[in-house]
Structures are given as C-alpha cells and as structure tokens.
Design a protein around this motif. Structure first.
Motif, PDB file in Angstrom:
ATOM      1  N   GLU A  98       0.815  -1.247   0.170  1.00  0.00           N
ATOM      2  CA  GLU A  98       0.114   0.091  -0.061  1.00  0.00           C
ATOM      3  C   GLU A  98       0.809   1.158  -0.231  1.00  0.00           C
ATOM      4  O   GLU A  98       1.647   1.480   1.111  1.00  0.00           O
ATOM      5  CB  GLU A  98      -1.065   0.093   1.217  1.00  0.00           C
ATOM      6  N   VAL A  99       0.880   1.964  -1.071  1.00  0.00           N
ATOM      7  CA  VAL A  99       1.439   3.094  -1.325  1.00  0.00           C
ATOM      8  C   VAL A  99       0.537   4.387  -0.709  1.00  0.00           C
ATOM      9  O   VAL A  99      -0.494   4.368  -1.270  1.00  0.00           O
ATOM     10  CB  VAL A  99       1.983   3.635  -2.624  1.00  0.00           C
ATOM     11  N   TYR A 100       1.065   5.219   0.283  1.00  0.00           N
ATOM     12  CA  TYR A 100       0.159   6.362   0.839  1.00  0.00           C
ATOM     13  C   TYR A 100       0.736   7.573   1.079  1.00  0.00           C
ATOM     14  O   TYR A 100       2.081   7.532   1.195  1.00  0.00           O
ATOM     15  CB  TYR A 100      -0.351   5.770   2.157  1.00  0.00           C
ATOM     16  N   ARG A 101      -0.019   8.489   0.991  1.00  0.00           N
ATOM     17  CA  ARG A 101       0.513   9.983   1.271  1.00  0.00           C
ATOM     18  C   ARG A 101       0.417   9.985   2.728  1.00  0.00           C
ATOM     19  O   ARG A 101      -0.498  10.019   3.457  1.00  0.00           O
ATOM     20  CB  ARG A 101      -0.522  10.865   0.564  1.00  0.00           C
ATOM     21  N   ALA A 102       1.648  10.269   3.179  1.00  0.00           N
ATOM     22  CA  ALA A 102       1.708  10.152   4.730  1.00  0.00           C
ATOM     23  C   ALA A 102       0.926  11.409   5.285  1.00  0.00           C
ATOM     24  O   ALA A 102       0.412  11.261   6.577  1.00  0.00           O
ATOM     25  CB  ALA A 102       3.161  10.343   5.080  1.00  0.00           C
ATOM     26  N   ALA A 103       1.016  12.489   4.726  1.00  0.00           N
ATOM     27  CA  ALA A 103       0.238  13.607   5.230  1.00  0.00           C
ATOM     28  C   ALA A 103      -1.287  13.532   5.441  1.00  0.00           C
ATOM     29  O   ALA A 103      -1.887  14.188   6.010  1.00  0.00           O
ATOM     30  CB  ALA A 103       0.549  15.093   4.378  1.00  0.00           C
ATOM     31  N   ARG A 152       8.194  15.835  -6.461  1.00  0.00           N
ATOM     32  CA  ARG A 152       8.296  16.565  -5.269  1.00  0.00           C
ATOM     33  C   ARG A 152       8.399  15.727  -4.007  1.00  0.00           C
ATOM     34  O   ARG A 152       8.451  16.349  -2.973  1.00  0.00           O
ATOM     35  CB  ARG A 152       7.024  17.499  -5.493  1.00  0.00           C
ATOM     36  N   CYS A 153       8.235  14.520  -4.266  1.00  0.00           N
ATOM     37  CA  CYS A 153       8.573  13.521  -2.978  1.00  0.00           C
ATOM     38  C   CYS A 153       9.920  13.500  -2.623  1.00  0.00           C
ATOM     39  O   CYS A 153      10.900  13.257  -3.526  1.00  0.00           O
ATOM     40  CB  CYS A 153       7.979  12.165  -3.462  1.00  0.00           C
ATOM     41  N   THR A 154      10.242  13.905  -1.352  1.00  0.00           N
ATOM     42  CA  THR A 154      11.797  13.826  -0.866  1.00  0.00           C
ATOM     43  C   THR A 154      11.986  12.793   0.056  1.00  0.00           C
ATOM     44  O   THR A 154      12.942  12.513   0.626  1.00  0.00           O
ATOM     45  CB  THR A 154      11.943  15.027  -0.270  1.00  0.00           C
ATOM     46  N   ARG A 155      10.771  12.290   0.584  1.00  0.00           N
ATOM     47  CA  ARG A 155      10.952  11.143   1.448  1.00  0.00           C
ATOM     48  C   ARG A 155      10.168  10.036   1.624  1.00  0.00           C
ATOM     49  O   ARG A 155       8.920  10.099   1.256  1.00  0.00           O
ATOM     50  CB  ARG A 155      10.816  11.738   3.084  1.00  0.00           C
ATOM     51  N   VAL A 156      10.353   8.698   1.678  1.00  0.00           N
ATOM     52  CA  VAL A 156       9.653   7.505   1.540  1.00  0.00           C
ATOM     53  C   VAL A 156       9.587   6.961   3.191  1.00  0.00           C
ATOM     54  O   VAL A 156      10.802   6.926   3.479  1.00  0.00           O
ATOM     55  CB  VAL A 156       9.869   6.516   0.714  1.00  0.00           C
ATOM     56  N   LEU A 157       8.677   6.589   3.866  1.00  0.00           N
ATOM     57  CA  LEU A 157       8.610   6.232   5.108  1.00  0.00           C
ATOM     58  C   LEU A 157       8.168   4.510   5.024  1.00  0.00           C
ATOM     59  O   LEU A 157       7.122   4.257   4.353  1.00  0.00           O
ATOM     60  CB  LEU A 157       8.165   7.142   6.071  1.00  0.00           C
ATOM     61  N   LEU A 158       8.660   4.135   6.030  1.00  0.00           N
ATOM     62  CA  LEU A 158       8.040   2.784   6.577  1.00  0.00           C
ATOM     63  C   LEU A 158       7.757   2.756   7.931  1.00  0.00           C
ATOM     64  O   LEU A 158       8.472   3.620   8.710  1.00  0.00           O
ATOM     65  CB  LEU A 158       9.011   1.642   6.215  1.00  0.00           C
ATOM     66  N   LEU A 191       9.621   3.969  13.294  1.00  0.00           N
ATOM     67  CA  LEU A 191       9.785   4.935  11.865  1.00  0.00           C
ATOM     68  C   LEU A 191      10.999   4.618  11.164  1.00  0.00           C
ATOM     69  O   LEU A 191      12.122   5.063  11.595  1.00  0.00           O
ATOM     70  CB  LEU A 191       9.309   6.312  12.140  1.00  0.00           C
ATOM     71  N   MET A 192      11.098   4.522   9.956  1.00  0.00           N
ATOM     72  CA  MET A 192      11.997   4.291   9.150  1.00  0.00           C
ATOM     73  C   MET A 192      12.013   5.264   7.751  1.00  0.00           C
ATOM     74  O   MET A 192      10.866   5.005   7.332  1.00  0.00           O
ATOM     75  CB  MET A 192      12.382   2.963   8.377  1.00  0.00           C
ATOM     76  N   VAL A 193      13.107   5.814   7.394  1.00  0.00           N
ATOM     77  CA  VAL A 193      12.911   6.887   6.288  1.00  0.00           C
ATOM     78  C   VAL A 193      14.114   6.544   5.289  1.00  0.00           C
ATOM     79  O   VAL A 193      15.173   6.302   5.600  1.00  0.00           O
ATOM     80  CB  VAL A 193      12.878   8.436   6.808  1.00  0.00           C
ATOM     81  N   ARG A 194      13.617   6.668   3.932  1.00  0.00           N
ATOM     82  CA  ARG A 194      14.739   7.120   3.006  1.00  0.00           C
ATOM     83  C   ARG A 194      14.465   8.126   2.138  1.00  0.00           C
ATOM     84  O   ARG A 194      13.485   8.465   1.845  1.00  0.00           O
ATOM     85  CB  ARG A 194      14.718   5.584   1.984  1.00  0.00           C
TER      86      ARG A 194
END
Length: 196
Positions: A98-103, A152-158, A191-194
């Motif tokens: 599931e790819v989601y918009r964190a905001a 415009r995406c600068t971070r992907v999180l898990l 929380l993990m971020v790339r």
C-alpha cells in the motif's frame, strides 16, 4: 520511546488539495507493479494473504472478503493510498504494497509529514516466499520509482511494528534508516525513512 523530532515538518497551513494520490511505481530490474483490481482475482489473492498467520500478526486485517473488496475499492478511488501487487518477471504477484500519502494518514499525527511524502505498507503474502530477500531487493528499485513518479517527493517512510524484527532487518538492508519510535493506534512502530 524515542520521539521523532529532527525531521523537517509539514506545516498545518500547507494545502494538501493540490497533492495528487500516490503514484503507481514503474519498476525496473525485472520487477513489475500494478494496482490491485477488486473486480479480478486480485481480491481473492489479497484476501487470502491477509488471512495468513504471518501477515495477520502485524497487519491485523484478517477481514472478510466483502470488507477487503470495500477496502480495495476505497483505496483505488481515493487520494490517500493505492493498493499494489508486485511480481518478479512474468511470475504471479509475490508482494502486496500500500503506497500512501503520509500527510493524509494517521502517521501524520506522530510524524512531521511533508505534503508529498510517501509511505509504504509491505507484505509478502506466501510464507514460503519470506526470508528470500525479496523485500530487501525490491526496496531500492521501488523507492527510486516512487521518487521518479513524484518529483516533489523527498522522503519515503515505513513504520513497522517494533516487534517485527524480520521486516526491520529487510527494510534496513533495503536502504531505510530508523529515525525513532512512534505510537500508532494499533502498534508501537519504528519509523524508518529513505530520503531522495
């Protein structure tokens, strides 16, 4: 619990109305991704995977088929998340994402999400396919595809459950860095971020 305090935050005044739904990643390196279609056998596949004990343990969504049909329809028609099936080569799907918009997600209550940040939920549906390095190999390709899909995406999180050591090890090997523990409604998560 280590709070997440050192990431640049989304400001509540930021307008999310112009932010599109999450992109469908266009994968390379032999991987293929497509949106899960509730009008096909995808529904049965996702429903079956969500009943598997190794998935139930951390997803907590062993719902009836009808509820999964509603969930997939809600996701594909909205701007919050996108259900995705990933396959390797011409084989059957092996991973549900599931790819989601964190905001737009509950994680935004505890994570300083920027409007274009993306999050991922990841499940390897078949127990026999776990511990083969699939997620570790997919994540670098997937995150690059997500960055390409939304410039415009600068971070992907898990945000795996802190007890899910298998997932945390795979996510770390796949290029994600832990930044702190957060309390979500159904778990304590790491929380993990790339970053781009």
């Amino acid at each position: 619990m280590r709070p997440v305090t050192h990431l640049d935050a989304y400001r509540p005044t930021d307008d999310l109305s112009g932010v599109p739904g999450p992109p469908l990643p266009v994968l390379g390196d032999g991987w293929h991704a497509r949106a899960a279609d509730p009008d096909t056998r995808d529904l049965d596949l996702v429903h079956r995977w969500m009943q598997a004990p190794h998935v139930v343990a951390f997803w907590h969504q062993a719902w009836p088929r009808e509820r999964w049909e509603e969930e997939l329809r809600r996701q594909v028609s909205g701007r919050h998340s996108l259900p995705v099936l990933v396959s390797r080569g011409d084989d059957d799907p092996v991973i549900y994402l599931e790819v989601y918009r964190a905001a737009r997600d509950v994680v935004a209550r505890v994570y300083p999400a920027r409007p274009h940040d993306l999050g991922l939920h990841v499940a390897v549906g078949e127990l026999g396919m776990t511990d083969q390095g699939l997620v570790r190999r997919l994540l670098p390709v997937l995150t690059e595809a997500l960055f390409d899909g939304d410039p415009r995406c600068t971070r992907v999180l898990l945000e795996p459950d802190v007890r899910n050591r298998r997932a945390i090890a795979s996510f770390t090997a796949g290029g994600f860095e832990p930044v702190g523990e957060v309390l979500l409604p159904d778990k304590v998560a790491l929380l993990m971020v790339r970053t781009r």
